[in-house]
Design a protein around this motif. Structure first.
Motif, mmCIF file in Angstrom:
data_model
loop_
_atom_site.group_PDB
_atom_site.id
_atom_site.type_symbol
_atom_site.label_atom_id
_atom_site.label_comp_id
_atom_site.label_asym_id
_atom_site.label_seq_id
_atom_site.Cartn_x
_atom_site.Cartn_y
_atom_site.Cartn_z
ATOM 1 N N ASN A 55 1.058 13.635 -0.577
ATOM 2 C CA ASN A 55 1.350 13.018 -1.849
ATOM 3 C C ASN A 55 0.223 13.314 -2.825
ATOM 4 N N LEU A 56 0.476 14.180 -3.784
ATOM 5 C CA LEU A 56 -0.580 14.555 -4.717
ATOM 6 C C LEU A 56 -0.481 13.623 -5.923
ATOM 7 N N HIS A 67 -6.543 9.512 1.624
ATOM 8 C CA HIS A 67 -5.590 8.512 1.167
ATOM 9 C C HIS A 67 -4.774 7.961 2.321
ATOM 10 N N ASN A 68 -4.674 8.753 3.380
ATOM 11 C CA ASN A 68 -3.806 8.324 4.477
ATOM 12 C C ASN A 68 -4.545 8.042 5.772
ATOM 13 N N SER A 88 0.827 -1.211 0.000
ATOM 14 C CA SER A 88 0.000 0.000 0.000
ATOM 15 C C SER A 88 0.857 1.255 0.000
ATOM 16 N N VAL A 89 1.782 1.317 0.936
ATOM 17 C CA VAL A 89 2.590 2.545 1.040
ATOM 18 C C VAL A 89 3.640 2.637 -0.072
ATOM 19 N N PRO A 90 4.467 1.600 -0.244
ATOM 20 C CA PRO A 90 5.512 1.739 -1.267
ATOM 21 C C PRO A 90 4.951 1.975 -2.671
ATOM 22 N N ASP A 91 3.925 1.188 -3.083
ATOM 23 C CA ASP A 91 3.446 1.321 -4.469
ATOM 24 C C ASP A 91 2.159 2.103 -4.564
ATOM 25 N N GLY A 92 1.365 2.092 -3.478
ATOM 26 C CA GLY A 92 0.054 2.758 -3.557
ATOM 27 C C GLY A 92 0.099 4.183 -3.030
ATOM 28 N N HIS A 93 1.214 4.558 -2.405
ATOM 29 C CA HIS A 93 1.392 5.933 -1.914
ATOM 30 C C HIS A 93 0.267 6.344 -0.991
ATOM 31 N N GLY A 94 -0.209 5.430 -0.164
ATOM 32 C CA GLY A 94 -1.237 5.811 0.791
ATOM 33 C C GLY A 94 -1.175 4.912 2.000
ATOM 34 N N ARG A 95 -1.480 5.468 3.156
ATOM 35 C CA ARG A 95 -1.406 4.657 4.365
ATOM 36 C C ARG A 95 -2.749 4.006 4.675
ATOM 37 N N ASN A 96 -3.837 4.622 4.231
ATOM 38 C CA ASN A 96 -5.153 4.017 4.467
ATOM 39 C C ASN A 96 -5.418 2.975 3.389
ATOM 40 N N VAL A 97 -5.185 1.707 3.758
ATOM 41 C CA VAL A 97 -5.211 0.650 2.751
ATOM 42 C C VAL A 97 -6.566 0.608 2.033
ATOM 43 N N LEU A 117 -5.671 10.999 -6.456
ATOM 44 C CA LEU A 117 -6.423 12.040 -5.757
ATOM 45 C C LEU A 117 -7.398 12.713 -6.713
ATOM 46 N N VAL A 118 -6.920 12.996 -7.938
ATOM 47 C CA VAL A 118 -7.811 13.597 -8.939
ATOM 48 C C VAL A 118 -9.005 12.676 -9.165
ATOM 49 N N PHE A 119 -8.687 11.403 -9.317
ATOM 50 C CA PHE A 119 -9.737 10.402 -9.488
ATOM 51 C C PHE A 119 -10.736 10.499 -8.341
ATOM 52 N N ASP A 120 -10.172 10.549 -7.115
ATOM 53 C CA ASP A 120 -11.021 10.617 -5.929
ATOM 54 C C ASP A 120 -11.863 11.883 -5.945
ATOM 55 N N ALA A 121 -11.249 12.988 -6.446
ATOM 56 C CA ALA A 121 -12.009 14.235 -6.540
ATOM 57 C C ALA A 121 -13.208 14.039 -7.467
ATOM 58 N N GLY A 122 -12.972 13.313 -8.559
ATOM 59 C CA GLY A 122 -14.082 13.004 -9.455
ATOM 60 C C GLY A 122 -15.186 12.289 -8.701
#
Lengths: 137, 497, 922
Positions: free
Chosen positions: C886-887, C807-808, C715-724, C891-896
């Motif tokens: 981490n932008l 994301h986190n 999640s963190v290394p490749d997904g760039h987010g802490r909230n799995v 995040l854009v997707f999530d904004a959608g």
């Protein structure tokens, strides 16, 4: 999966079923709501139980299984959307009939009374009366 | 080539979004709709060629390897279905644009229709069981809207039956997903194929039956189809054409996919499928005989035809599955053609009740031909596509000594012919008994506006084409069947990192 | 050959499409294809007569063994000549028979051509499935031809009857063919006849019976004959062609092809001979009772077909020879006689023996033709029929199979009847009317109308006088059927022998019967006591109808609760039934925490409450309570995102629910009958128990670790987010999310469409600057306003924060959007729909579409840059308030997603939120 969770889910299913088998759309909607609750509960229970799966808030081993949570989340939102649509349907039905009773299908009722293959049989009968095969002399 | 795989899904979605934004201009919306679907059709065709040339193509969403991310799998079955579906969707859209009627002018129609297209494509392409659920929901929600657009009373009534039953099916789907995850810890199809094999046999077969029922509701198998003839005929003809042609087939597709991919031969419910198949054929066709409304007759007929598809699958032999796949293609095209024709009948005759219309063979000979050809095809009269399908099924059935269901299928095809002929005599031969209720006058006498006639003719031509290219098409179906029953290639392609 | 068939097909289709322009000349155009076919066959004759064959093949579906194999041998050539030659004559006849201004001449002519083509294909086919194909085409075309005058109920009934009976037989035949092919290993007729296919065994027996069913129905054998007299509803040229000369011979032809090989099979001879003889006799008896000349001929045809069935079915070379002669002779005289009837009908307006007027000497030509053909039918010397009968007797007399002499005797009896009705025909058509001497309006027929019949009669005479002329073709034909046959020598005079004696007896008996008409009729009248086949057919229709009603009435009763009940029952019963027998109990899982119990209890109470209360409103509240109970469960299980979402969703849906409910009556009506209640409870209990059991078993049989472990790891290394969970939603399984917001969008469009039908068209896209409308019963208090505005903006901010933080930490697009939704709800409560509209600067549609576009766009973009769909590009940036974060495109997707959800909520208020609606016009 724990016994309590399974039992709760089962109860939700039972009550939901009971409601779905009725005629009032608003009851049916409530029933469907309970059924989906049951399903989501099972989804939750299908994964490991533990602490919130947020990296850095505890060691990974103790996390609850995040995947079923994500799936359940999606399911919840989808059900919400469809429920809204269903409510719109109920609303419309109320405008039209001042009731949210789900009526029976008219066509099906007709069939129960109708004479099947009417045209064909009628044609054949005429043919056998007109058709001058074997006139009795 | 794997970049092309998601296109049939995301392109319609973009189209839908745009179409919402340009809401004020119907023209723009229509241009978007037609352009998108045409592109999708082209893309699918290219995919078919590519897959035929160098085998299954896998696309990994977000570049995540299976089973982490969602994989899109373009294998022969998926792509074949995709091509047929795309072409039909395009044809029907053109027809719908030309058809008079407020529903098709609603600001939301185009976007919802495109969402439906996206859902259908996703259902065929996805390699992830939960994503299949989502794809179903896209497709179904769109179908709810399309069915009730216009909000007439009977639409609302039929809509309730349809939506409630579908929601029930969706809930059961989530439930089976939950149980599957509880037992295997994955939702990726290829992964499931491996992990289900480790389950105890009893649980395995139980899951097989559960999924059969869940998808059987969509596919309209006996005893799960009763909702269909009550809801489909109410929708506007082009919509019904899509529902009948595609939605039920998506259900069958899901059955074929899940039964062949997930379960080893010993835990497939073959006998159960055959029994349900037979029952579906018989009950469906008897229902068709009992109706006197064109669209209701057709709705029951397609139910009974679903039985044939299940029959082919239930044999679980290469010959049987191949026959089923071929029949699916044939059936999608013919059903769509018939419902478009029935729409013409409504247009020209002002009603779809056999007792209200008549004498059409004089009034609209072209329309008569456009109905008769697919009708005979549906009844399996040679040399039309239906015959190839029927013969392939009978041949496969006899090869695996399933004489009873073969007999049933032959008997039912006679009754199918009868129900088609009833429409023919009722609509085209009988002199009119009552004057049509409040039918719009027939523009042109040919039978319906040209904008509706041409798409119908095109679809009918497709159905003749299926018969013409039956050779290569059946060869493809056979390769597909081998691929499906082998299932190692699918798993290998997906799990390769 | 294929080219010729194509010519048939093409000219047929063209005639149907454009033929009407030619008026009745369409029939001349139609004669082209058969003429070509006849000529071509003549050119092949010397090849064929010397025992050669012309063969062609065209692949259709190789994998299924579906190939178009055509093969012209002696028998094929004979049939082709008959079909094409007689076809040409009848088409020319039709040209002068039909009036120039008949309706749709093109359709009729075209169908005739298509039929002829199918018939030619049938007799040239060397592949059982090609036979079946042409067989069905002839059935369909004959259906359309019989129903040509479709406004007439008789025509429709006859057409349907013919179609149903013949295609029922056809389907049986198809089954038989496939069975046979699976046993014999080939569909090629040549290989079947040439080789030694299995003739014993249950499968072969069944296969043969099925094939014979096909043959019997098509060739109108008892008890399937009834459709043939009915088919006389067709125009006379059609009857002359289809129902005497060609189509009805298809069954006989098939039997002729198979008999030499399969006659040894135990079922074959008994079945074929019995059916044939019954048909021969019964048909003859019926023919004797007809007053309508056409019907007389129809029953005569039935009878003669019976005889052919006997001769070809016997399977001996001699019998086959006799069959061949009879087939040819019958085609000639029966076609001619039909044409004569047509002429009478056409000129005098009737074909009833009792009404025909006396015809003067200008009718000589017609009378001669009739006499010659009738004589041939009766089997008088010096016409073709005599040769046929002689060789038939001869063949049956020295046949060796059991009961051959009985067959011979029965044949003699049947032939007497033939003589009698032949006499009845000619006498009824010409002699009796003249004796009656009632001259009527009978303009003599034009020579064009007579010519075809005359030609046929001429051939009849030629064959009768010099039968040896046909030796060559006969030999070739018989050998093509039965390789063991010797050369055929046809002759008028053999010697004073038993066959001759039998012929004399036949003629004598027949004439006696004809003379003693009155007593005979009295005897025959008894026959009407025998149940009639078409009555049986009618009863079958009735039975089918009742069955359909019974079944459909039960399963398709139109009631949603029943459907839902059946589905739920099936969904639990079938899996349970499969699970239980082979169940290994995995043992009980952990009961769960004590903390769960109160939550569970609350859930159950809420559920039961929702099910039992009478007030809709309280039911909704209970449902909401259940929702919060779910949220609590989620928290307990360690699923904060889920809990958040559940809570907000519950709030919103309760609001929407209430918005709708305020329109509906306050209470539910009384509960339905207690019996139904019990059924419902039963199903409900069953569902609950099954779910519980299956859940425990499924949970217990998990062997491998879940795939999500790897997700947590990456999640963190490749997904760039802490909230799995959020990473899964927007990255691992972004495609789900994309589909999900599509569902949101579509559903809200549908809701608006439904709720606002009947408003002004633009209602579904109300302008943002629309004047705010007061919600009913909401007085606006300044201080409430202010506070609401403050809260509104705070909550909005919070929702945006959730979006970015998601994301986190727990949060994300959904929760954010839904929270914004509840802010809007607050707004609504304060100020009604107007407040909502002014609250959002954009139209709901724009927000919705924008969100969807944003999400779908972010998903698609990577494709253009050669990446895969939903690829995530990210870079970390420094942001005020939120600090370093981490932008990423996720995040854009999530904004959608966020926007789509907000749009959905706005749409929901568009749908339900405003003033009491106008009554819809149902």
């Amino acid at each position: 999966m724990t016994i309590v969770l399974a039992a709760t889910a089962a109860t939700l299913f039972a009550v939901g079923t009971y409601l779905v088998l009725q005629r009032k759309l608003s009851r049916i909607i409530i029933g469907l709501g309970l059924l989906t609750h049951g399903a989501n509960l099972l989804l939750l229970g299908s994964g490991r139980r533990g602490s919130p799966p947020v990296i850095g808030t505890g060691e990974v081993g103790s996390f609850s299984d995040p995947l079923p949570q994500a799936l359940a989340l999606t399911a919840i939102v989808i059900t919400f959307a469809v429920t809204v649509l269903l409510l719109a349907l109920a609303y419309r039905s109320w405008l039209l009939t001042h009731d949210d009773e789900v009526e029976d299908d008219v066509g099906d009722r007709d069939v129960a009374r109708a004479e099947i293959l009417r045209e064909e049989i009628h044609d054949q009968e005429t043919a056998m009366t007109d058709g001058i095969v074997d006139p009795v002399p | 080539m794997s970049w092309l795989v998601p296109v049939p899904i995301v392109l319609p979605l973009l189209g839908a979004a745009l179409s919402v934004l340009v809401g004020r201009s119907r023209v723009a919306q229509r241009v978007i709709g037609v352009a998108v679907l045409a592109t999708v059709a082209a893309a699918s065709a290219v995919l078919l060629v590519a897959v035929e040339r160098d085998g299954t193509i896998v696309a990994r969403a977000g570049d995540w390897p299976a089973p982490l991310g969602i994989t899109l799998v373009a294998d022969r079955l998926a792509v074949t279905m995709l091509v047929v579906a795309a072409v039909m969707l395009l044809g029907v859209l053109l027809y719908a644009i030309a058809e008079p009627g407020a529903e098709r002018n609603h600001v939301g129609f185009q976007s919802v229709y495109l969402a439906l297209a996206a859902g259908v494509s996703a259902s065929f392409l996805t390699g992830d069981l939960f994503n299949l659920f989502v794809a179903f929901e896209m497709m179904l929600t769109a179908s709810y809207v399309l069915m009730t657009l216009g909000g007439r009373r009977e639409q609302v009534r039929a809509g309730m039956t349809y939506v409630v039953i579908s929601l029930l099916a969706s809930t059961l789907f989530i439930t089976s997903l939950a149980l599957l995850y509880a037992a295997t810890g994955t939702v990726n199809m290829a992964d499931l194929a491996g992990r289900i094999a480790e389950l105890p046999p009893g649980v395995r077969s139980a899951f097989a039956v559960l999924l059969l029922v869940v998808f059987g509701i969509k596919a309209a198998l006996f005893p799960l189809f009763f909702w269909l003839p009550d809801s489909y005929p109410i929708a506007p003809s082009p919509i019904t054409a899509v529902f009948a042609g595609l939605l039920t087939k998506v259900g069958i597709y899901a059955i074929v996919r899940s039964q062949t991919l997930f379960f080893p031969a010993d835990s497939r419910p073959d006998t159960l499928v055959l029994v349900l198949a037979g029952a579906t054929m018989v009950v469906g066709v008897l229902g068709a005989l009992a109706q006197d409304d064109v669209k209701r007759i057709l709705s029951f007929t397609i139910v009974s035809q679903i039985g044939y598809l299940a029959f082919g699958l239930g044999l679980f032999t290469v010959a049987g599955v191949a026959a089923a796949v071929f029949s699916m293609v044939h059936h999608i095209v013919v059903t769509t053609a018939l419902f478009l024709a029935s729409g013409l009948i409504e247009q020209v005759g002002g009603s779809s009740r056999l007792t209200r219309v008549g004498g059409m063979v004089r009034k609209a000979p072209v329309m008569a031909a456009l109905f008769l050809l697919p009708a005979l095809g549906m009844a399996g009269i040679p040399p039309l596509s239906g015959f190839v399908s029927k013969f392939a099924l009978v041949d496969a059935g006899i090869a695996s000594r399933q004489y009873v269901v073969v007999g049933v299928s032959l008997l039912v095809s006679l009754l199918t012919l009868l129900s088609m002929i009833r429409i023919w005599t009722g609509v085209f031969w009988n002199p009119v008994e009552e004057p049509p209720a409040d039918g719009p006058p027939d523009p042109g006498g040919r039978g319906g506006p040209l904008g509706m006639l041409l798409p119908t003719a095109a679809v009918v031509a497709c159905s003749l084409g299926v018969a013409a290219v039956a050779g290569p098409l059946y060869a493809l179906s056979e390769r597909t069947a081998t691929e499906l029953l082998d299932r190692t290639s699918y798993v290998a392609e997906v799990t390769r990192r | 050959m294929i080219a010729i068939l194509a010519l048939f097909g093409l000219s047929g289709v063209l005639l149907i499409a454009f033929g009407d322009r030619l008026r009745h000349n369409a029939f001349i155009a139609a004669a082209l294809a058969p003429a070509v076919s006849a000529l071509w066959t003549c050119l092949q004759l010397d090849e064929v007569v010397t025992g050669g064959v012309v063969a062609e093949q065209l692949a259709w579906v190789r994998q299924l063994g579906l190939t178009v194999d055509l093969r012209l041998d002696g028998m094929g050539a004979t049939m082709t000549l008959l079909v094409s030659g007689i076809g040409v004559l009848i088409l020319l006849y039709a040209r002068s028979y039909f009036s120039p201004d008949m309706p749709n001449p093109g359709r009729l002519a075209g169908l005739l051509v298509l039929f002829a083509g199918a018939m030619v294909g049938l007799v040239q086919a060397d592949h059982l499935l090609v036979v079946y194909t042409c067989w069905e085409i002839t059935s369909v075309t004959s259906y359309l031809l019989i129903g040509n005058t479709h406004t007439d109920a008789n025509a429709r009934a006859a057409a349907l009857h013919a179609l149903l009976v013949t295609s029922a037989g056809g389907l049986a035949m198809l089954g038989g063919f496939v069975l046979l092919a699976h046993e014999a290993g080939t569909y090629r007729i040549g290989e079947l006849a040439g080789g030694t296919p299995p003739t014993g065994g249950a499968t072969v027996t069944v296969a043969l019976v099925l094939v014979l069913l096909g043959a019997f129905t098509k060739s109108a054998q008892y008890p399937f004959h009834a459709w043939l007299p009915g088919a006389m509803a067709a125009p006379t040229p059609v009857s002359a062609y289809l129902h005497s000369a060609t189509m009805v011979k298809a069954g006989v032809y098939l039997v002729a092809r198979l008999a030499p090989v399969f006659a040894v099979a135990t079922v074959w001879r008994p079945t074929v001979l019995a059916v044939g003889l019954v048909t021969l006799v019964a048909g003859g008896l019926r023919a004797l009772r007809q007053h309508d000349l056409k019907l007389l001929l129809a029953f005569g045809t039935v009878s003669q077909l019976g005889l052919m069935m006997v001769l070809f079915g016997a399977g001996t070379p001699e019998a086959t020879t006799a069959g061949w002669v009879l087939l040819v002779a019958h085609a000639l005289f029966k076609a001619a006689l039909f044409l004569v009837v047509g002429i009478l009908d056409h000129q005098t307006g009737t074909r009833d023996i009792r009404e025909l007027p006396a015809l003067d000497r200008r009718w000589r030509g017609v009378e001669v033709v009739s006499a010659v053909s009738a004589a041939s039918m009766a089997g008088l010397p010096l016409v073709a029929g005599f040769v046929a009968k002689e060789s038939a007797y001869a063949a049956l007399l020295d046949a060796s199979f059991t009961a051959a002499d009985v067959v011979a005797a029965a044949t003699v009896g049947g032939s007497m009847l033939t003589v009698a009705y032949a006499a009845r025909f000619h006498r009824g058509a010409f002699l009796t009317p003249r004796r009656r001497g009632r001259p009527g309006p009978a303009p003599s027929p034009s020579p064009l109308l007579l010519a075809p019949a005359a030609l046929l009669a001429a051939v009849t005479v030629v064959l009768g006088v010099a039968p040896a002329a046909a030796d060559g073709l006969a030999t070739a034909a018989v050998r093509s059927l039965d390789g063991t046959a010797e050369a055929v020598h046809l002759a008028v005079w053999h010697a004073f022998n038993l066959p001759l004696l039998l012929s004399v007896v036949t003629l004598a008996g027949g004439f006696l019967l004809a003379v003693a008409d009155r007593p005979a009729q009295r005897v025959l009248a008894a026959g009407s006591a025998v149940p009639r086949a078409d009555a049986v057919y009618l009863r079958t229709l009735h039975g089918l109808g009742n069955l359909a009603r019974a079944v459909t009435g039960v399963v398709q009763n139109g009631s949603l609760p029943v459907y839902a009940g059946v589905i739920l029952l099936t969904a639990v019963a079938l899996p349970a039934a499969t699970l239980l027998p082979s169940l290994e109990w995995p043992g009980w899982p952990s009961p769960g925490n004590v903390a769960d119990v109160p939550i569970a209890a609350m859930l159950v109470v809420a559920a039961v409450g929702a099910a039992t209360v009478r007030r809709r409103f309280s039911a909704a509240v209970f449902l909401g309570a259940a929702g919060y109970g779910m949220a609590a469960f989620f928290v307990a299980y360690g699923a904060p995102d889920l809990a958040l979402t559940q809570a907000v969703v519950e709030t919103l849906s309760t609001v929407v629910f209430v918005l709708v409910l305020r329109r509906l009556p306050e209470r539910f009506e009384r509960q339905s009958s207690s019996r139904r209640r019990v059924v419902r409870l039963g199903i409900a209990a069953l569902v609950g128990v099954t779910v519980f059991g299956f859940a425990i078993v499924a949970g217990g049989s998990r062997t491998s670790p879940p795939v999500s472990d790897e997700m947590v790891a990456r999640s963190v290394p490749d997904g760039h987010g802490r909230n799995v969970v959020n990473v899964i939603l927007v990255d691992f399984r972004g495609l789900d999310t994309l589909g999900e917001i599509t569902v949101l969008a579509v559903a809200s469009i549908g809701a608006v469409a439904l709720a606002r039908v009947g408003r002004r068209a633009a209602a579904s896209q109300a302008e943002p600057e629309a004047p705010p409308i007061e919600a009913p019963g909401v007085r606006r208090i300044v201080f409430v306003d202010v506070s609401v505005h403050m809260v509104f903006h705070v909550v909005m901010l919070a929702s945006v924060w959730l979006l970015f933080a998601g994301h986190n930490q727990p949060g994300g697009g959904f929760v954010g959007g839904l929270l914004a939704g509840s802010a809007i709800t607050l707004n609504y409560i304060a100020g009604g729909i107007g407040e909502v509209r002014s609250g959002s600067r954009f139209r709901p549609w724009t927000v919705l579409g924008g969100g969807l576009l944003l999400a779908a766009g972010t998903a698609t973009l990577p494709l253009l840059t050669g990446g895969s769909v939903l690829d995530v590009a990210s870079s970390s940036v420094e942001l005020p308030v939120l600090g370093t974060m981490n932008l990423s495109s996720a995040l854009v997707f999530d904004a959608g997603v966020y926007l789509a959800v907000v749009g959905m909520v706005l749409m929901a208020f568009e749908a339900f939120g405003d003033e009491a609606p106008i009554e819809a016009s149902a």
